[in-house]
Scaffold this active site. Structure first.
Site, short mmCIF file in Angstrom:
data_model
loop_
_atom_site.label_atom_id
_atom_site.label_comp_id
_atom_site.label_asym_id
_atom_site.label_seq_id
_atom_site.Cartn_x
_atom_site.Cartn_y
_atom_site.Cartn_z
CG ASP A 44 -53.68 -17.15 34.34
OD1 ASP A 44 -52.73 -16.78 35.05
OD2 ASP A 44 -53.54 -17.48 33.15
CD GLU A 116 -54.01 -17.04 38.67
OE1 GLU A 116 -53.05 -16.53 38.09
OE2 GLU A 116 -54.27 -18.28 38.60
#
Length: 229
Positions: A44, A116
């Site tokens: 992320d 992610e």
């Protein structure tokens, strides 16, 4: 895992030196044992940085707020899930029996988190430059389509600011119905604006999306947005 990850790695454009890293990235917490949550945390941060750096380079006249909105549009869960679907990521996820039965391999949040996690795994496996090249390749078509016109605030924010500027009451959003299974729900939202005689209706796969659609229609009726929305 019985299914070979080679086809997936080809789609991703990256060969893992340590295959256990991508295997972990595909492992949801429902599977038991080690899972991809830590890699998701890392990925992320990386995707936000890579996209921010690219936007900073592409839009040299853009202000900070414009860059932030462009980045938010690109790295939001819905966009990450779209990319994950393009890779067929759901076919490779390691899920617990409960998530498998409820269609977790199609759930946007799980797909976005796994993507992610893969970014985090790629960074650990091959370093930042290899990771950056892959991420930019995945987002290339979406980056090419961006313009500074895309930095306009979302409909709910614009509707609220419009009403506040006229000292009107804030809009009220009410859930009219929620249909479908947990993994594929459809929300119908009603937006009540004091300046409008009729309420506007929004329909979407999430409550937020339905609210945004209802707010957009309200802006159109108020003459703030063009009818093509």
């Amino acid at each position: 895992m019985k299914k070979s990850l080679t086809p997936l790695c080809k789609k991703l454009g990256y060969h893992f030196n340590d295959p256990s890293r991508i295997l972990l990235a595909l492992t949801h917490r429902s599977f038991g044992g080690q899972n991809n949550e830590r890699l998701e945390f890392l990925g992320d941060s990386i995707v936000n940085f890579v996209i921010a750096e690219e936007l900073f380079s592409r839009f040299q006249e853009a202000k900070e707020g414009q860059l932030s909105r462009l980045r938010a549009r690109l790295v939001r869960g819905a966009t990450l899930a779209e990319i994950a679907k393009e890779f067929g990521l759901g076919d490779y996820l390691r899920l617990g029996s409960g998530e498998l039965k409820s269609g977790g391999f199609r759930r946007e949040s799980i797909l976005a988190d796994a993507l992610e996690a893969i970014i985090g795994a790629m960074y650990l496996d091959g370093g930042m430059e290899a990771c950056r090249q892959c991420v930019l390749q995945w987002f290339e078509s979406r980056l090419d389509q961006l313009t500074l016109e895309d930095t306009q605030k979302d409909p709910k924010t614009r509707l609220q600011e419009f009403l506040q500027s006229r000292q009107e009451a804030l809009p009220q959003y009410d859930v009219i119905s929620i249909e479908g299974e947990a993994h594929a729900q459809t929300f119908t939202i009603e937006c009540n604006v004091s300046m409008l005689q009729d309420k506007t209706i929004g329909i979407g796969s999430s409550r937020r999306g339905a609210e945004q659609q209802a707010a957009r229609k309200a802006l159109e009726h108020l003459g703030v947005d063009k009818a093509n929305g």
